[in-house]
Design an enzyme around this catalytic site. Structure first.
Site, short mmCIF file in Angstrom:
data_model
loop_
_atom_site.label_atom_id
_atom_site.label_comp_id
_atom_site.label_asym_id
_atom_site.label_seq_id
_atom_site.Cartn_x
_atom_site.Cartn_y
_atom_site.Cartn_z
N SER A 7 47.35 3.02 -15.94
CA SER A 7 47.07 4.18 -16.69
C SER A 7 46.59 5.20 -15.82
O SER A 7 45.35 5.14 -15.20
CB SER A 7 46.21 3.96 -17.87
N HIS A 32 51.71 4.49 -17.10
CA HIS A 32 51.23 4.80 -18.49
C HIS A 32 50.61 6.16 -18.60
O HIS A 32 49.71 6.36 -17.59
CB HIS A 32 50.29 3.75 -18.98
N ASP A 34 48.34 8.84 -20.41
CA ASP A 34 47.48 9.41 -21.63
C ASP A 34 47.41 10.72 -22.02
O ASP A 34 46.76 11.45 -21.30
CB ASP A 34 46.10 8.73 -21.52
N MET A 36 46.01 13.25 -24.42
CA MET A 36 44.83 13.55 -25.42
C MET A 36 44.74 14.97 -26.00
O MET A 36 44.79 16.06 -24.83
CB MET A 36 43.56 12.98 -24.76
N HIS A 65 51.70 7.82 -23.87
CA HIS A 65 50.72 7.70 -25.11
C HIS A 65 50.28 8.81 -25.67
O HIS A 65 49.27 9.32 -25.19
CB HIS A 65 49.69 6.55 -24.57
N MET A 67 47.89 10.63 -27.84
CA MET A 67 46.79 10.32 -28.59
C MET A 67 46.43 11.89 -29.29
O MET A 67 45.54 12.61 -28.79
CB MET A 67 45.75 9.85 -27.97
N MET A 136 45.24 -0.90 -29.33
CA MET A 136 44.20 -0.49 -28.57
C MET A 136 43.13 -1.43 -28.86
O MET A 136 42.69 -2.09 -29.65
CB MET A 136 43.49 0.85 -29.32
N ASP A 174 46.08 -2.01 -24.67
CA ASP A 174 45.36 -1.03 -23.82
C ASP A 174 43.89 -0.78 -23.85
O ASP A 174 43.47 -0.48 -24.95
CB ASP A 174 46.10 0.50 -24.40
N GLY A 175 43.23 -0.87 -22.88
CA GLY A 175 41.57 -0.41 -23.15
C GLY A 175 40.96 -1.75 -22.65
O GLY A 175 40.91 -2.87 -23.06
N GLY A 196 43.52 1.17 -16.53
CA GLY A 196 43.20 2.38 -15.81
C GLY A 196 42.35 1.95 -14.83
O GLY A 196 42.54 1.70 -13.41
#
Ligand code: DX5
Ligand code: ZN
Length: 226
Positions: A7, A32, A34, A36, A65, A67, A136, A174-175, A196
């Site tokens: 990520s 990946h 992200d 946001m 992804h 969000m 998640m 993820d996370g 990430g």
């Protein structure tokens, strides 16, 4: 085989191209990205222009992804920018089936993600229409958070649902992924690991981190199949 999706949220944005190239040569499977919007999650990150720039520096599939609220309004711009997979959150899509059809209609793979507090049953009617499910394992919005332990049981139950419905979609997590959590989630049935901070903040470098993560995930996969 387990897929590793670095990520870029935790990458050094001043050296993004270099870092992505390093991840690619170290054997990463996806990049990946992200996205946001400061509404669905309390952070603001990347838009299509960055995806376009990434498209020029890597051949790896770009796993985007989203969000964001109302993701349907930006699907096309991310596909034109070069995204290969678009993942939306069930929490943001009242017409999830339509949104997933829209994504596939644009010629890319369609993914669906759920927050840690969203019941898995939200996916029951839609599993057959997705290429990827992204679980998640932290509350979305920031890198570097701790893995929520309950996620392991959720992944196990989701994998079971997928087996029962004969769904061949990818199961991504993820996370808070690092070698120890990777081992747990792979044993539970995950096949894609998004990471990430573990990859981009490793003092030994990106390649060493990817190697360590893969080694641990592959060990867990062998344990899963025996
Ligand atoms: C969180 C993002 C993640 C994040 C993961 O909202 O969706 O992809 O970058 O970061 P780490 O691996 O540091 O938890
Ligand atoms: Zn993500």
């Amino acid at each position: 085989m387990i897929k590793i999706a670095p990520s870029i949220l935790s990458a050094d944005f001043a050296r993004l191209g270099e870092q992505v190239a390093e991840a690619e040569s170290a054997g990463a499977d996806y990049i990946h990205v992200d996205v946001m919007d400061g509404h669905f999650v309390p952070n603001l990150t990347i838009g299509p222009v960055v995806v376009q720039a990434l498209r020029r520096v890597t051949r790896l599939p770009l796993d985007v992804h989203l969000m964001v609220e109302k993701p349907e309004s930006m699907l096309e711009s991310f596909v034109s920018a070069g995204a290969d997979m678009l993942t939306v959150h069930v929490e943001t899509c009242p017409h999830l089936h339509r949104t997933l059809q829209q994504i596939r209609g644009l010629g890319v793979r369609a993914g669906v993600s759920l927050n840690p507090s969203t019941p898995l049953v939200a996916l029951e009617e839609i599993l057959a229409d997705v290429d990827l499910v992204l679980v998640m394992s932290v509350n979305p919005g920031f890198g570097g958070q701790s893995f929520i332990e309950r996620s392991v049981g959720r992944i196990r139950r989701l994998r079971q649902m997928m087996i029962e419905q004969r769904v061949r979609a990818e199961l991504s997590v993820d996370g808070g992924i690092h070698p120890e959590t990777a081992e747990q989630v792979v044993r539970a049935g995950a096949n894609v690991l998004v990471a990430g901070s573990f990859i981009f903040h490793d003092p030994e470098g990106i390649a060493a981190a990817i190697r360590r993560l893969r080694a641990s995930a592959e060990r867990a996969l062998i344990a899963r199949s025996v």
